[in-house]
Design an enzyme around this catalytic site. Structure first.
Site, PDB file in Angstrom:
ATOM      1  CE  LYS A 133       3.164 -83.532 -82.619  1.00 13.31           C
ATOM      2  NZ  LYS A 133       4.415 -82.816 -82.948  1.00 13.31           N
ATOM      3  N   GLY A 137       2.452 -86.988 -84.204  1.00 11.44           N
ATOM      4  CA  GLY A 137       3.417 -88.021 -83.823  1.00 11.44           C
ATOM      5  C   GLY A 137       4.723 -87.380 -83.418  1.00 11.44           C
ATOM      6  CG  ASP A 160       2.571 -79.627 -83.118  1.00 12.57           C
ATOM      7  OD1 ASP A 160       2.608 -79.875 -81.898  1.00 12.57           O
ATOM      8  OD2 ASP A 160       3.269 -80.274 -83.927  1.00 12.57           O
ATOM      9  CG  ASP A 207       4.360 -79.299 -88.911  1.00 15.80           C
ATOM     10  OD1 ASP A 207       4.413 -78.147 -88.438  1.00 15.80           O
ATOM     11  OD2 ASP A 207       4.527 -80.327 -88.219  1.00 15.80           O
ATOM     12  CD  GLU A 260       1.310 -79.937 -87.582  1.00 11.33           C
ATOM     13  OE1 GLU A 260       1.153 -80.633 -88.606  1.00 11.33           O
ATOM     14  OE2 GLU A 260       1.768 -80.400 -86.526  1.00 11.33           O
TER      15      GLU A 260
HETATM   16  O1  OSB Z   1       5.760 -81.207 -85.625  1.00 11.20           O
HETATM   17  O2  OSB Z   1       4.591 -82.936 -85.849  1.00 11.20           O
HETATM   18  C1  OSB Z   1       5.682 -82.427 -85.612  1.00 11.20           C
HETATM   19  C2  OSB Z   1       8.347 -85.171 -85.263  1.00 11.20           C
HETATM   20  C3  OSB Z   1       9.112 -84.668 -84.246  1.00 11.20           C
HETATM   21  C4  OSB Z   1       8.798 -83.440 -83.723  1.00 11.20           C
HETATM   22  C5  OSB Z   1       7.694 -82.721 -84.207  1.00 11.20           C
HETATM   23  C6  OSB Z   1       6.907 -83.229 -85.229  1.00 11.20           C
HETATM   24  C7  OSB Z   1       7.253 -84.466 -85.777  1.00 11.20           C
HETATM   25  C8  OSB Z   1       6.538 -85.081 -86.894  1.00 11.20           C
HETATM   26  C9  OSB Z   1       6.631 -86.569 -87.010  1.00 11.20           C
HETATM   27  O3  OSB Z   1       5.936 -84.446 -87.751  1.00 11.20           O
HETATM   28  C10 OSB Z   1       5.349 -87.238 -87.243  1.00 11.20           C
HETATM   29  C11 OSB Z   1       5.496 -88.732 -87.073  1.00 11.20           C
HETATM   30  O4  OSB Z   1       5.704 -89.223 -85.934  1.00 11.20           O
HETATM   31  O5  OSB Z   1       5.406 -89.409 -88.101  1.00 11.20           O
HETATM   32 MG    MG Z   2       3.834 -80.310 -86.028  1.00 12.22          MG
END
Ligand code: OSB
Ligand code: MG
Length: 375
Positions: free
Chosen positions: A267, A295, A243, A193, A218
């Site tokens: 999300k 998340g 995302d 990601d 991602e």
């Molecule tokens: O891009 O998915 C993301 C956390 C904060 C902001 C963006 C992202 C994330 C994570 C955390 O990847 C995933 C998690 O909650 O474990």
């Molecule tokens: Mg992400």
């Protein structure tokens, strides 16, 4: 259903482990928690905006403002039977999806509680398969100081029972990292990601990731881009997952029309709520595109909502929503979400509504400010 009272809690919670992405380092998590009271029931929701406008333009500050001025007033005292009806009252507010989603979640919690069913069961109404009772999860590993430290982290997470790993990448922390991980873990279900850290100038580098058999890449490009992702996807074997650039169901349709990605990260906060998440889930299912639930380092309240939405049938890939201890020494709900190490799953709450017990004493411990609004 008439909501008589809404409270916003602005919290600052220390994370159990610092989390570094291409856009910054989080050591503690600010968030807004919402409670809404109606007819003796209390519904809860979490607004996942960060303290800084780094992942999206929203912050805890903008979300507080939008909630207080524009979203809470038309919600208080209004009469509604199902959540979509309630949403019409604030549909005129442009953007601010995280603020909207937090309040919407409290409304879903209320309606599911009033019907005596779990939020998962409520969201799954109309699907012949119903809701899953547990969902597959993976772990999202932030940027570490060294590749060796990352390998050690992966080893520890695999020993705990996680079966899929996502690595945060950014320019300078990409090919060597992924190559080293692949050398040591040739069979591991692995993905990366970038949180929008690359541009098309780096397309050759991104295409080199193809050799590592990743589940997906991602959000490599711009946070609001779809067009260049479609150019990149044409050059890549690996599926692109969107995302940041998906903020509503229409965006998904348009992105899929131009093949800007082949997997969608849902999300609820980013897309405006659980209702919009369902719409995206459905339209992806109709187009044969798998989705999964990302998340945002949620407390137990947002986590319970994510587990519920991720129980719908087209959530085909593991979610980032890990067990409680991955995020918090002390959460603000009494329940603890545990990883089932046999199959890397977490049980979906099955009690009415979100199926959790918020702990007011702990909410007060992490409190920066709160305010209550009444009819
Ligand atoms: O891009 O998915 C993301 C956390 C904060 C902001 C963006 C992202 C994330 C994570 C955390 O990847 C995933 C998690 O909650 O474990
Ligand atoms: Mg992400």
């Amino acid at each position: 259903m008439k909501i008589e009272k809404i409270t916003i809690y602005h919290l600052d919670m220390p994370l159990a482990h610092p989390f570094k992405t291409s856009f910054g380092l989080e050591t503690s998590r600010q968030c807004l928690i919402l409670s809404a009271e109606a007819g003796g029931l209390t519904g809860w929701g979490e607004c996942v905006a960060l303290d800084l406008p780094s992942y999206s333009y929203e912050t805890v500050g903008t979300a507080w403002h939008i909630l207080e001025e524009f979203l809470i007033p038309p919600t208080l005292g209004s009469d509604w039977k199902q959540v979509p009806e309630l949403l019409e009252r604030s549909a005129w507010v442009r953007g601010h999806n995280m603020a909207k989603a937090g309040l919407q979640c409290a409304a879903w919690d209320l309606i599911a509680q009033s019907e005596g069913i779990s939020l998962a069961a409520k969201l799954a109404e109309g699907y012949p398969e119903g809701a899953a009772d547990r969902i597959k999860v993976g772990v999202s590993i932030g940027i570490q100081s060294t590749i060796e430290a990352t390998l050690k982290r992966i080893e520890d997470f695999l020993a705990e029972g996680f079966s899929r790993v996502k690595l945060k990448i950014k320019p300078g922390w990409d090919l060597d990292l992924v190559r080293a991980v692949r050398d040591v873990f040739p069979q591991l279900p692995l993905m990366v990601d970038a949180n929008s850290a690359y541009s098309m100038e780096e397309k050759d580098l991104i295409c080199q990731l193809d050799e590592f058999n990743l589940i997906m890449i991602e959000q490599p490009l711009g946070h609001d881009d779809i067009y260049q992702h479609s150019q990149l996807q044409r050059m890549l074997q690996t599926p692109v997952c969107l995302d940041e650039s998906i903020t509503n169901p229409d965006q998904v349709d348009w992105a899929l029309d131009i093949d800007a990605g082949r997997i969608i990260n849902i999300k609820p906060g980013r897309v405006g709520g659980l209702w919009e998440s369902k719409l995206i889930h459905d339209l992806c299912a109709a187009r044969n595109i798998p989705v999964w639930c990302g998340g945002m380092l949620e407390t137990g309240i947002g986590r319970a909502a994510n587990l519920a939405i991720a129980s719908l049938p087209n959530f085909k890939l593991p979610s980032d929503n890990g067990p409680t201890r991955r995020y918090w020494e002390e959460d603000i709900i009494d329940e603890v979400f545990e990883l089932n190490p046999d199959d890397s799953t977490i049980a979906v709450p099955n009690q009415p509504g979100l199926g959790i017990t918020p702990n007011i004493e702990r909410i007060k411990r992490f409190l920066i400010k709160e305010n209550t609004y009444q009819t």
